[in-house]
Motif scaffolding. Sequence first.
Motif, PDB file in Angstrom:
ATOM      1  N   THR A 166      49.799  35.927  44.839  1.00 10.67           N
ATOM      2  CA  THR A 166      49.616  34.486  44.867  1.00 10.67           C
ATOM      3  C   THR A 166      48.935  34.161  46.189  1.00 10.67           C
ATOM      4  OG1 THR A 166      51.589  34.163  43.528  1.00 10.67           O
ATOM      5  CG2 THR A 166      50.762  32.253  44.729  1.00 10.67           C
ATOM      6  N   LEU A 167      47.720  33.593  46.102  1.00 12.18           N
ATOM      7  CA  LEU A 167      46.905  33.358  47.287  1.00 12.18           C
ATOM      8  C   LEU A 167      46.815  31.879  47.632  1.00 12.18           C
ATOM      9  CD1 LEU A 167      43.883  35.686  46.390  1.00 12.18           C
ATOM     10  CD2 LEU A 167      45.940  36.270  47.682  1.00 12.18           C
TER      11      LEU A 167
ATOM     12  N   GLU B 156      44.692  28.680  49.201  1.00  8.20           N
ATOM     13  CA  GLU B 156      43.304  28.312  48.938  1.00  8.20           C
ATOM     14  C   GLU B 156      42.351  29.078  49.850  1.00  8.20           C
ATOM     15  OE1 GLU B 156      40.257  24.520  48.961  1.00  8.20           O
ATOM     16  OE2 GLU B 156      42.395  24.128  48.789  1.00  8.20           O
TER      17      GLU B 156
ATOM     18  N   PHE C 205      42.130  32.667  48.692  1.00  9.66           N
ATOM     19  CA  PHE C 205      41.423  32.671  47.407  1.00  9.66           C
ATOM     20  C   PHE C 205      39.920  32.533  47.640  1.00  9.66           C
ATOM     21  CE2 PHE C 205      40.305  30.971  43.176  1.00  9.66           C
ATOM     22  CZ  PHE C 205      41.130  31.717  42.345  1.00  9.66           C
TER      23      PHE C 205
ATOM     24  N   TYR D 156      37.102  35.236  46.103  1.00 11.46           N
ATOM     25  CA  TYR D 156      36.759  34.959  44.707  1.00 11.46           C
ATOM     26  C   TYR D 156      35.302  35.218  44.357  1.00 11.46           C
ATOM     27  CZ  TYR D 156      34.694  30.221  45.231  1.00 11.46           C
ATOM     28  OH  TYR D 156      33.888  29.150  45.527  1.00 11.46           O
TER      29      TYR D 156
ATOM     30  N   LEU E 287      36.151  35.379  38.528  1.00  9.52           N
ATOM     31  CA  LEU E 287      36.857  34.103  38.681  1.00  9.52           C
ATOM     32  C   LEU E 287      37.055  33.491  37.299  1.00  9.52           C
ATOM     33  CD1 LEU E 287      38.035  31.884  40.473  1.00  9.52           C
ATOM     34  CD2 LEU E 287      35.706  30.973  40.709  1.00  9.52           C
TER      35      LEU E 287
ATOM     36  N   TYR F 209      40.548  36.935  39.667  1.00  7.77           N
ATOM     37  CA  TYR F 209      41.126  35.753  40.301  1.00  7.77           C
ATOM     38  C   TYR F 209      41.318  34.703  39.214  1.00  7.77           C
ATOM     39  CZ  TYR F 209      40.577  37.179  45.195  1.00  7.77           C
ATOM     40  OH  TYR F 209      40.702  37.802  46.406  1.00  7.77           O
TER      41      TYR F 209
ATOM     42  N   TYR G  14      43.108  30.957  37.815  1.00  5.85           N
ATOM     43  CA  TYR G  14      43.720  29.679  38.157  1.00  5.85           C
ATOM     44  C   TYR G  14      43.829  28.822  36.905  1.00  5.85           C
ATOM     45  CZ  TYR G  14      39.177  27.266  38.057  1.00  5.85           C
ATOM     46  OH  TYR G  14      37.976  26.736  37.649  1.00  5.85           O
TER      47      TYR G  14
ATOM     48  N   SER H  71      44.989  38.221  41.090  1.00  7.95           N
ATOM     49  CA  SER H  71      45.404  37.186  42.049  1.00  7.95           C
ATOM     50  C   SER H  71      45.389  35.825  41.371  1.00  7.95           C
ATOM     51  CB  SER H  71      44.456  37.159  43.245  1.00  7.95           C
ATOM     52  OG  SER H  71      44.465  38.401  43.919  1.00  7.95           O
TER      53      SER H  71
ATOM     54  N   LEU I 229      45.660  31.490  42.190  1.00  5.20           N
ATOM     55  CA  LEU I 229      45.547  30.420  43.179  1.00  5.20           C
ATOM     56  C   LEU I 229      46.856  29.641  43.263  1.00  5.20           C
ATOM     57  CD1 LEU I 229      43.898  28.601  45.118  1.00  5.20           C
ATOM     58  CD2 LEU I 229      43.101  27.366  43.096  1.00  5.20           C
TER      59      LEU I 229
ATOM     60  N   TRP J 253      43.107  22.431  44.743  1.00  6.19           N
ATOM     61  CA  TRP J 253      41.813  22.934  45.224  1.00  6.19           C
ATOM     62  C   TRP J 253      41.038  21.819  45.916  1.00  6.19           C
ATOM     63  CZ3 TRP J 253      39.626  27.475  46.000  1.00  6.19           C
ATOM     64  CH2 TRP J 253      38.248  27.581  46.132  1.00  6.19           C
TER      65      TRP J 253
END
Length: 123
Positions: A28-29, A31, A34, A38, A43, A82, A84, A107, A109, A116
Amino acid sequence: MEFLVILIVVLAAFLIFRFFRQRMYLKTLTEDQFREGYRKAQLIDVREPQEFKRGHILGARNIPVTQMKQRLVEMRKDKPVYLYCQGGSRAARAAQLLHKKGYKDISVLKGGFKKWTGKIKQS
């Protein structure tokens, strides 16, 4: 009453186990974290198409979690993924599916798209 207590304890143990197991394969990254990686990754926005059209992170592909199993051929196992969604729960479900299918570098976001502050694109 005793049965209810046992049920609550078992449920809590299951949730704790699931949480720690997920942390073994899912990063869990923030922002900033990330944003650092990314562009070198795949993505993926796992929200539904209508949500994606209203706004998404620049460079993201839309593969809704509801279509993920059928669209795995669009994703590479040898590159970081990545993910989200709007808040984080759908991305975690997608990560679990990818993990089961052999993806290693996954990963998510933290806080999702609603947190974001970077560049976005609207259709």
